[in-house]
Design a protein around this motif. Structure first.
Motif, mmCIF file in Angstrom:
data_model
loop_
_atom_site.group_PDB
_atom_site.id
_atom_site.type_symbol
_atom_site.label_atom_id
_atom_site.label_comp_id
_atom_site.label_asym_id
_atom_site.label_seq_id
_atom_site.Cartn_x
_atom_site.Cartn_y
_atom_site.Cartn_z
ATOM 1 N N THR A 1 1.007 4.082 -1.774
ATOM 2 C CA THR A 1 0.369 5.402 -1.819
ATOM 3 C C THR A 1 -0.257 5.751 -0.474
ATOM 4 O O THR A 1 -0.031 6.847 0.051
ATOM 5 C CB THR A 1 -0.709 5.450 -2.928
ATOM 6 O OG1 THR A 1 -0.106 5.085 -4.163
ATOM 7 C CG2 THR A 1 -1.324 6.819 -3.030
ATOM 8 N N GLU A 2 -1.020 4.817 0.090
ATOM 9 C CA GLU A 2 -1.677 5.064 1.364
ATOM 10 C C GLU A 2 -0.659 5.272 2.481
ATOM 11 O O GLU A 2 -0.814 6.176 3.316
ATOM 12 C CB GLU A 2 -2.632 3.917 1.731
ATOM 13 C CG GLU A 2 -3.810 3.778 0.798
ATOM 14 C CD GLU A 2 -3.516 2.889 -0.419
ATOM 15 O OE1 GLU A 2 -2.343 2.518 -0.646
ATOM 16 O OE2 GLU A 2 -4.472 2.573 -1.142
ATOM 17 N N SER A 3 0.385 4.440 2.504
ATOM 18 C CA SER A 3 1.378 4.589 3.572
ATOM 19 C C SER A 3 2.190 5.865 3.395
ATOM 20 O O SER A 3 2.572 6.502 4.382
ATOM 21 C CB SER A 3 2.290 3.359 3.653
ATOM 22 O OG SER A 3 3.080 3.225 2.497
ATOM 23 N N VAL B 1 -7.598 0.944 6.772
ATOM 24 C CA VAL B 1 -7.277 0.862 5.350
ATOM 25 C C VAL B 1 -6.467 -0.396 5.045
ATOM 26 O O VAL B 1 -6.409 -0.839 3.904
ATOM 27 C CB VAL B 1 -6.524 2.145 4.902
ATOM 28 C CG1 VAL B 1 -6.076 2.072 3.462
ATOM 29 C CG2 VAL B 1 -7.377 3.364 5.105
ATOM 30 N N GLY C 1 -4.844 3.939 9.410
ATOM 31 C CA GLY C 1 -3.993 2.982 8.699
ATOM 32 C C GLY C 1 -4.465 1.553 8.885
ATOM 33 O O GLY C 1 -4.468 0.756 7.940
ATOM 34 N N HIS D 1 0.856 -1.197 0.000
ATOM 35 C CA HIS D 1 0.000 0.000 0.000
ATOM 36 C C HIS D 1 0.893 1.250 0.000
ATOM 37 O O HIS D 1 0.826 2.067 0.901
ATOM 38 C CB HIS D 1 -0.912 0.032 1.230
ATOM 39 C CG HIS D 1 -1.811 -1.138 1.347
ATOM 40 N ND1 HIS D 1 -1.478 -2.259 2.064
ATOM 41 C CD2 HIS D 1 -3.043 -1.369 0.829
ATOM 42 C CE1 HIS D 1 -2.465 -3.126 1.996
ATOM 43 N NE2 HIS D 1 -3.434 -2.611 1.250
ATOM 44 N N VAL E 1 -3.116 -0.717 6.017
ATOM 45 C CA VAL E 1 -1.711 -0.344 5.842
ATOM 46 C C VAL E 1 -0.919 -0.822 7.052
ATOM 47 O O VAL E 1 -1.275 -0.529 8.195
ATOM 48 C CB VAL E 1 -1.561 1.188 5.679
ATOM 49 C CG1 VAL E 1 -0.107 1.585 5.616
ATOM 50 C CG2 VAL E 1 -2.292 1.669 4.445
#
Length: 177
Positions: free
Chosen positions: A57-59, A120, A117, A55, A122
């Motif tokens: 982008t999210e992290s 999601v 996080g 992940h 992450v």
């Protein structure tokens, strides 16, 4: 195992920093005020798990938010810290109740980031938290040094300043040879 070591390092640094900052202390603007934050940042950045490989982008967004929280928290902590000059010209600092509120708010926001996080999916490594702490300490120390340097820190030329022990009887001992 590195995560546990990082977590223990974070807790130790936070405890030492908080305990020291809520006591009045002289500020030494000439020392290496940036050294501890840089060491923490290097330790955080040497860890490979700062970004979740699945992940990215999210992290990266969570890490960026963590760094922004660190910037804001460091600035707010520095501006809520009392800074004053004693008659002898030494600049002192002490965190206030507002500084404690800043700490609690920063911790709450960071817990919220970890929760986001987790929702999601992450995987968040402790190195991101350590990097955020390094940013917080660096910004705070930089602002405090700047504030201390902007205060009149030296007594007027030729003025006599009193020091601890002035006016006390001095006892001198002769050593026998």
């Amino acid at each position: 195992m590195a995560g546990l070591v990082n977590a223990l390092l974070i807790v130790a640094v936070v405890v030492v920093v908080i305990v020291r900052q809520f006591r009045a202390r002289p500020i030494d603007t000439g020392r290496r005020w940036w050294l501890l934050p840089v060491i923490l940042a290097v330790v955080a950045l040497r860890e490979p798990g700062i970004l979740d490989a699945h992940h990215r982008t999210e992290s990266a967004l969570l890490l960026g938010t963590e760094l922004l929280v660190g910037l804001g928290m460091g600035a707010a902590w520095a501006w809520t810290t009392r800074v004053w000059t004693e008659p002898d010209g030494v600049v002192w600092t002490k965190s206030t109740k507002a500084s404690a509120i800043v700490w609690f708010a920063g911790i709450a926001v960071r817990v919220g980031l970890v929760a986001i996080g987790a929702v999601v999916g992450v995987h968040q490594d402790s190195s991101a938290l350590m990097l955020g702490l390094a940013v917080t300490l660096l910004v705070r120390a930089g602002i405090l040094v700047w504030r201390a340097q902007s205060l009149p820190s030296a007594p007027p030329a030729g003025a006599h300043t009193r020091a601890y022990g002035d006016g006390m009887a001095r006892v001198t001992r002769k050593e026998g040879v």
